[in-house]
Scaffold this motif. Structure first.
Motif, PDB file in Angstrom:
ATOM      1  N   VAL A 118       2.881  -2.678   4.827  1.00  0.00           N
ATOM      2  CA  VAL A 118       2.321  -2.215   4.186  1.00  0.00           C
ATOM      3  C   VAL A 118       1.869  -0.649   3.666  1.00  0.00           C
ATOM      4  CG1 VAL A 118      -0.914  -1.450   3.563  1.00  0.00           C
ATOM      5  CG2 VAL A 118       0.210  -3.320   4.780  1.00  0.00           C
ATOM      6  N   LEU A 119       1.274  -0.422   1.741  1.00  0.00           N
ATOM      7  CA  LEU A 119       1.698   0.868   1.322  1.00  0.00           C
ATOM      8  C   LEU A 119       0.133   1.274   1.060  1.00  0.00           C
ATOM      9  CD1 LEU A 119       3.512   3.660   0.313  1.00  0.00           C
ATOM     10  CD2 LEU A 119       3.670   2.033  -2.184  1.00  0.00           C
ATOM     11  N   TRP A 120      -0.266   2.297   1.963  1.00  0.00           N
ATOM     12  CA  TRP A 120      -1.441   3.016   1.653  1.00  0.00           C
ATOM     13  C   TRP A 120      -1.402   4.063   0.784  1.00  0.00           C
ATOM     14  CZ3 TRP A 120      -5.080   0.499   4.738  1.00  0.00           C
ATOM     15  CH2 TRP A 120      -4.863  -0.123   5.733  1.00  0.00           C
ATOM     16  N   LEU A 121      -2.339   3.731  -0.170  1.00  0.00           N
ATOM     17  CA  LEU A 121      -3.011   5.210  -1.069  1.00  0.00           C
ATOM     18  C   LEU A 121      -3.935   5.616  -0.907  1.00  0.00           C
ATOM     19  CD1 LEU A 121      -3.062   1.906  -3.987  1.00  0.00           C
ATOM     20  CD2 LEU A 121      -1.396   3.654  -3.519  1.00  0.00           C
ATOM     21  N   ASP A 122      -4.522   6.700  -1.193  1.00  0.00           N
ATOM     22  CA  ASP A 122      -5.516   8.064  -0.944  1.00  0.00           C
ATOM     23  C   ASP A 122      -7.033   6.870  -0.551  1.00  0.00           C
ATOM     24  OD1 ASP A 122      -7.359   8.594  -2.854  1.00  0.00           O
ATOM     25  OD2 ASP A 122      -5.409   7.707  -4.337  1.00  0.00           O
ATOM     26  N   GLY A 123      -7.477   7.190   0.010  1.00  0.00           N
ATOM     27  CA  GLY A 123      -8.753   6.264   0.439  1.00  0.00           C
ATOM     28  C   GLY A 123     -10.325   6.818  -0.303  1.00  0.00           C
ATOM     29  N   VAL A 124      -9.844   7.861  -1.760  1.00  0.00           N
ATOM     30  CA  VAL A 124     -10.630   8.692  -2.741  1.00  0.00           C
ATOM     31  C   VAL A 124     -10.596   7.625  -4.359  1.00  0.00           C
ATOM     32  CG1 VAL A 124     -12.014  10.182  -3.610  1.00  0.00           C
ATOM     33  CG2 VAL A 124     -11.242  10.212  -1.174  1.00  0.00           C
ATOM     34  N   GLU A 125      -9.333   7.487  -4.526  1.00  0.00           N
ATOM     35  CA  GLU A 125      -9.551   7.403  -5.764  1.00  0.00           C
ATOM     36  C   GLU A 125      -8.666   6.094  -5.782  1.00  0.00           C
ATOM     37  OE1 GLU A 125      -8.718  10.180  -9.189  1.00  0.00           O
ATOM     38  OE2 GLU A 125      -8.172  11.154  -7.202  1.00  0.00           O
ATOM     39  N   LYS A 126      -7.678   5.545  -3.866  1.00  0.00           N
ATOM     40  CA  LYS A 126      -7.308   4.629  -4.608  1.00  0.00           C
ATOM     41  C   LYS A 126      -5.935   4.251  -5.769  1.00  0.00           C
ATOM     42  CE  LYS A 126     -10.273   1.399  -1.955  1.00  0.00           C
ATOM     43  NZ  LYS A 126     -11.163   0.454  -1.890  1.00  0.00           N
ATOM     44  N   LYS A 127      -5.251   5.783  -5.468  1.00  0.00           N
ATOM     45  CA  LYS A 127      -4.335   5.764  -6.745  1.00  0.00           C
ATOM     46  C   LYS A 127      -3.084   6.448  -6.238  1.00  0.00           C
ATOM     47  CE  LYS A 127      -4.454   8.580 -11.738  1.00  0.00           C
ATOM     48  NZ  LYS A 127      -5.116   9.238 -11.942  1.00  0.00           N
ATOM     49  N   TYR A 128      -3.211   7.891  -5.621  1.00  0.00           N
ATOM     50  CA  TYR A 128      -1.934   8.028  -5.136  1.00  0.00           C
ATOM     51  C   TYR A 128      -1.358   7.743  -3.265  1.00  0.00           C
ATOM     52  CZ  TYR A 128      -3.243  11.582  -8.146  1.00  0.00           C
ATOM     53  OH  TYR A 128      -3.606  11.953  -9.546  1.00  0.00           O
ATOM     54  N   VAL A 129       0.036   7.754  -3.255  1.00  0.00           N
ATOM     55  CA  VAL A 129       0.528   6.630  -2.226  1.00  0.00           C
ATOM     56  C   VAL A 129       0.376   7.457  -1.128  1.00  0.00           C
ATOM     57  CG1 VAL A 129       2.661   6.633  -1.562  1.00  0.00           C
ATOM     58  CG2 VAL A 129       2.301   5.749  -3.684  1.00  0.00           C
ATOM     59  N   GLU A 130       0.692   7.030  -0.317  1.00  0.00           N
ATOM     60  CA  GLU A 130       0.089   8.502   0.499  1.00  0.00           C
ATOM     61  C   GLU A 130       1.399   8.096   2.430  1.00  0.00           C
ATOM     62  OE1 GLU A 130      -3.965   9.155   2.450  1.00  0.00           O
ATOM     63  OE2 GLU A 130      -3.689  10.411   0.907  1.00  0.00           O
ATOM     64  N   GLU A 131       1.036   6.774   2.442  1.00  0.00           N
ATOM     65  CA  GLU A 131       2.360   6.022   3.738  1.00  0.00           C
ATOM     66  C   GLU A 131       2.352   4.827   3.832  1.00  0.00           C
ATOM     67  OE1 GLU A 131       0.868   7.464   8.225  1.00  0.00           O
ATOM     68  OE2 GLU A 131       0.436   9.174   7.110  1.00  0.00           O
ATOM     69  N   VAL A 132       3.598   4.913   3.974  1.00  0.00           N
ATOM     70  CA  VAL A 132       3.898   3.185   4.190  1.00  0.00           C
ATOM     71  C   VAL A 132       3.599   2.608   6.166  1.00  0.00           C
ATOM     72  CG1 VAL A 132       6.252   3.450   4.355  1.00  0.00           C
ATOM     73  CG2 VAL A 132       5.225   0.887   4.143  1.00  0.00           C
ATOM     74  N   GLY A 133       2.993   1.794   6.363  1.00  0.00           N
ATOM     75  CA  GLY A 133       2.642   1.031   7.629  1.00  0.00           C
ATOM     76  C   GLY A 133       2.338   2.525   8.764  1.00  0.00           C
ATOM     77  N   SER A 134       3.360   2.665   9.066  1.00  0.00           N
ATOM     78  CA  SER A 134       2.672   3.547  10.677  1.00  0.00           C
ATOM     79  C   SER A 134       4.419   5.185  10.071  1.00  0.00           C
ATOM     80  CB  SER A 134       3.355   3.244  12.014  1.00  0.00           C
ATOM     81  OG  SER A 134       4.658   2.924  11.731  1.00  0.00           O
ATOM     82  N   MET A 135       4.583   4.929   9.211  1.00  0.00           N
ATOM     83  CA  MET A 135       5.586   5.226   8.534  1.00  0.00           C
ATOM     84  C   MET A 135       5.434   7.033   7.134  1.00  0.00           C
ATOM     85  SD  MET A 135       9.612   2.868   8.587  1.00  0.00           S
ATOM     86  CE  MET A 135       8.431   2.116   7.576  1.00  0.00           C
ATOM     87  N   ASN A 136       6.005   7.579   7.354  1.00  0.00           N
ATOM     88  CA  ASN A 136       6.075   9.039   5.612  1.00  0.00           C
ATOM     89  C   ASN A 136       6.992   7.515   4.945  1.00  0.00           C
ATOM     90  OD1 ASN A 136       5.827  10.909   8.191  1.00  0.00           O
ATOM     91  ND2 ASN A 136       4.668  10.852   6.166  1.00  0.00           N
ATOM     92  N   ILE A 137       6.491   7.936   3.556  1.00  0.00           N
ATOM     93  CA  ILE A 137       7.181   7.583   2.393  1.00  0.00           C
ATOM     94  C   ILE A 137       7.905   8.108   1.339  1.00  0.00           C
ATOM     95  CG2 ILE A 137       5.590   7.540   1.265  1.00  0.00           C
ATOM     96  CD1 ILE A 137       7.574   4.178   1.341  1.00  0.00           C
ATOM     97  N   PHE A 138       9.279   7.934   1.020  1.00  0.00           N
ATOM     98  CA  PHE A 138      10.077   8.576   0.430  1.00  0.00           C
ATOM     99  C   PHE A 138      10.552   8.057  -1.224  1.00  0.00           C
ATOM    100  CE2 PHE A 138      10.534  10.943   4.084  1.00  0.00           C
ATOM    101  CZ  PHE A 138      11.242  12.068   3.446  1.00  0.00           C
TER     102      PHE A 138
END
Length: 357
Positions: free
Chosen positions: A220-240
């Motif tokens: 799962v690629l998580w988005l920010d919890g406010v706007e649900k617009k900006y990328v945060e993390e993928v699963g339990s990992m950071n993303i590049f």
């Protein structure tokens, strides 16, 4: 605490070690574990290495009811010189303390905790697998043990380290995975516990991961919890992301875990003079980069796999294909160099490796 001794109680009943080709992740545990207790007013005490075993805890312990628990994850590797190798372990102990501060838990003496880990590894050296792609996974963790239903920080804790031999994360090379951009659930928000390695963050991710798996997506690629617009993390990992020759990763913003692999990759890329940026990045920007052909690579980064290349992202009704679903050049180079340093096959210009004497 640095002068505290470690009592050692060795078992006479050694477990049979599984063959390297049968190792899974976190299913088998070594013969011994490290344990230390904390009592308010007395501090940390009774540091000991004992046979791996269940332990008794009161049903009213705070950890069960209010989730006061933190953990870390790192690995030990078998070096060609016969010594056990650790990768930046002091960073894990430092991050454990940052998590403890956020969760109102007592600080550990980082130097003592690292020495305790080394002593445990000296005892369990034969458990470090030597086959290619294998390692000994290390799980330090802390739980609140005070029996009370009062919603307050506990007054007693237990710090433990357990070990588990693990196989190669990838059985057939680092093949790109498919990930699903999560639009309904959120993992963390600024001011929450996203920067702490605490169990609740992972429990909160299970529902989205379950639904993604049912649809055929690995992460799962998580988005920010406010706007649900900006990328945060993928699963339990950071993303590049590699966009038009530049590597971009979301800036640490208070809801993203400060990944040690993430930090290592940034240092490695800067060492190679690869353009790097830590900033906010939206899904709209990524979709636009995909449309104009400048989204060149995507990869996750974490302790378990080091690098997880991404070949496809599903966002709303859009299927974003990356690099024809092939592992990118930078992804492969980063993976080869970090694992090479970890195993002692490549020079360590950063002083990251700690050998257990």
């Amino acid at each position: 605490m640095k002068s505290q001794s470690i009592q050692i109680d060795l078992t006479n009943e050694r477990k049979e070690k599984p063959p390297a080709d049968q190792l899974a992740f976190g299913k088998v545990y070594t013969d011994h574990m490290f344990v230390m207790d904390y009592t308010e007013g007395h501090g940390w005490h009774d540091a000991r290495i004992v046979p791996y075993q269940p332990f008794t805890i009161d049903p009213a312990a705070v950890v069960f009811h209010y989730g006061q628990t933190i953990f870390e994850g790192l690995k030990a590797y078998a070096g060609d010189n016969g010594k056990v190798r650790l990768f930046r372990p002091e960073q894990n102990m430092a991050r454990l303390n940052r998590s403890a501060e956020r969760m109102c838990m007592p600080q550990i003496d980082e130097e003592f905790a690292l020495e305790a880990l080394k002593e445990l590894l000296r005892i369990e050296k034969d458990w470090v697998p030597t086959a290619e792609g294998t390692s000994l996974y290390i799980r330090p963790f802390m739980i609140a043990t005070e029996p009370t239903l009062s919603v307050d920080a506990a007054k007693s804790y237990k710090f433990m380290i357990i070990l588990s031999p693990v196989g190669s994360y990838y059985k057939e090379g680092i093949d790109p995975v498919k990930i699903l951009v999560e639009n309904q659930y959120v993992r963390a928000v600024f001011g929450g516990t996203g920067t702490a390695k605490t169990a609740g963050n992972y429990a909160a991710s299970l529902k989205a991961q379950e639904q993604a798996s049912e649809l055929g997506y690995s992460q799962v690629l998580w988005l920010d919890g406010v706007e649900k617009k900006y990328v945060e993390e993928v699963g339990s990992m950071n993303i590049f992301f590699k966009i038009n020759g530049e590597i971009v990763t979301p800036a640490l913003n208070g809801s993203i875990l400060h990944g040690i692999t993430r930090d290592s990759i940034l240092k490695l890329l800067k060492h190679w003079d690869v353009p790097v940026s830590e900033r906010r990045i939206s899904m709209e920007e990524l979709k636009q980069a995909s449309d104009n052909g400048t989204l060149e690579e995507v990869f996750g980064a974490g302790t378990a796999a080091v690098i997880t290349p991404v070949g496809e992202m599903k966002w709303e009704e859009e299927n974003i294909i990356i690099n024809d679903r092939k592992t990118g050049e930078i992804s492969k180079k980063v993976y080869d160099n970090i694992t090479g340093i970890q195993l002692g096959k490549l020079e360590d210009p950063f002083g990251w490796i700690v050998e257990v004497e």
